[in-house]
Design a protein around this motif. Structure first.
Motif, short mmCIF file in Angstrom:
data_model
loop_
_atom_site.label_atom_id
_atom_site.label_comp_id
_atom_site.label_asym_id
_atom_site.label_seq_id
_atom_site.Cartn_x
_atom_site.Cartn_y
_atom_site.Cartn_z
N THR A 110 25.62 -26.88 21.39
CA THR A 110 26.58 -27.62 20.58
C THR A 110 27.97 -26.98 20.63
O THR A 110 28.95 -27.64 20.36
CB THR A 110 26.12 -27.69 19.11
OG1 THR A 110 25.91 -26.36 18.62
CG2 THR A 110 24.83 -28.48 18.97
N GLU A 111 28.03 -25.72 20.98
CA GLU A 111 29.31 -25.01 21.04
C GLU A 111 29.40 -24.32 22.40
O GLU A 111 28.58 -23.46 22.73
CB GLU A 111 29.37 -23.96 19.92
CG GLU A 111 30.61 -23.11 19.96
CD GLU A 111 30.56 -21.93 19.00
OE1 GLU A 111 31.39 -21.03 19.16
OE2 GLU A 111 29.69 -21.90 18.12
N THR A 123 26.27 -21.83 26.05
CA THR A 123 26.50 -22.56 24.79
C THR A 123 25.83 -21.81 23.65
O THR A 123 25.07 -20.87 23.88
CB THR A 123 25.91 -23.99 24.86
OG1 THR A 123 24.51 -23.90 25.12
CG2 THR A 123 26.60 -24.83 25.90
N TYR A 125 23.61 -22.81 20.07
CA TYR A 125 22.97 -23.89 19.33
C TYR A 125 22.02 -23.30 18.30
O TYR A 125 21.74 -22.10 18.31
CB TYR A 125 22.23 -24.85 20.26
CG TYR A 125 21.12 -24.23 21.08
CD1 TYR A 125 19.81 -24.20 20.62
CD2 TYR A 125 21.38 -23.66 22.33
CE1 TYR A 125 18.80 -23.63 21.37
CE2 TYR A 125 20.38 -23.10 23.08
CZ TYR A 125 19.09 -23.08 22.61
OH TYR A 125 18.07 -22.52 23.35
#
Length: 187
Positions: A110-111, A123, A125
């Motif tokens: 998500t990031e 990432t 999450y």
């Protein structure tokens, strides 16, 4: 006038020391965590590329049972939240959880934490309420894409190191501030 100069001086010194130590602790902890995160993401990206490289021939030959055995052996270390190996079409062929096999992979990140050598992406999450660092790397064989590797590494150990650092800095600040009380200015 009622409070002796010695006590005023000690309180002033303790306050100054506490503020300086607090600011120093914050800066040091932030930089330390950034350095740890940098090392962890480099490690994760390198590991994802290594797993991709080690499984390239098996993925090309669609020897998914062989890849599944390797994934299960790696999971025994307890260092990973997940390991998935996908075919070129994005279908999970080997995974740390059997219920993921045969399904189309959906990235968990998500990031974004950036991209690394070899088209490896990182990432962050959440999984079961815990922060995970995710890494995806292509599996190539003679420059032909034959699949992807996705792995997750828990971020909790990094957070624990940062928390320990903060705790030790607070203790150092308190001890230093308390020692200021013993200081007596000259005549």
């Amino acid at each position: 006038r009622i409070v002796p100069l010695r006590i005023k001086w000690a309180l002033a010194m303790a306050t100054i020391i506490a503020v300086v130590m607090g600011i120093s602790a914050t800066v040091i902890t932030q930089r330390q965590y950034a350095a740890l995160m940098g090392q962890a993401t480099e490690y994760g990206a390198s590991l994802a590329r290594f797993i991709a490289h080690q499984n390239a021939a098996a993925a090309l030959g669609e020897s998914w049972d062989e890849v599944d055995v390797a994934v299960n052996e790696m999971m025994k270390t307890g260092s990973f939240e997940r390991i998935l190996v996908l075919d070129a079409g994005g279908v999970v062929r080997a995974a740390s959880r059997a219920d993921w096999v045969g399904k189309v992979y959906k990235p968990a990140g998500t990031e974004s934490l950036g991209a690394f050598a070899g088209d490896t992406g990182a990432t962050r999450y959440l999984s079961k309420g815990e922060s995970i660092l995710g890494f995806e790397s292509p599996i190539t064989f003679q420059d032909k894409l034959v699949g992807r590797v996705a792995l997750g590494i828990p971020e909790k150990p990094l957070a624990q190191v940062a928390q320990l650092s903060i705790t030790l800095m607070v203790i150092l600040a308190l001890v230093t501030a308390a020692c200021a009380d013993t200081y007596q200015p000259g005549p």
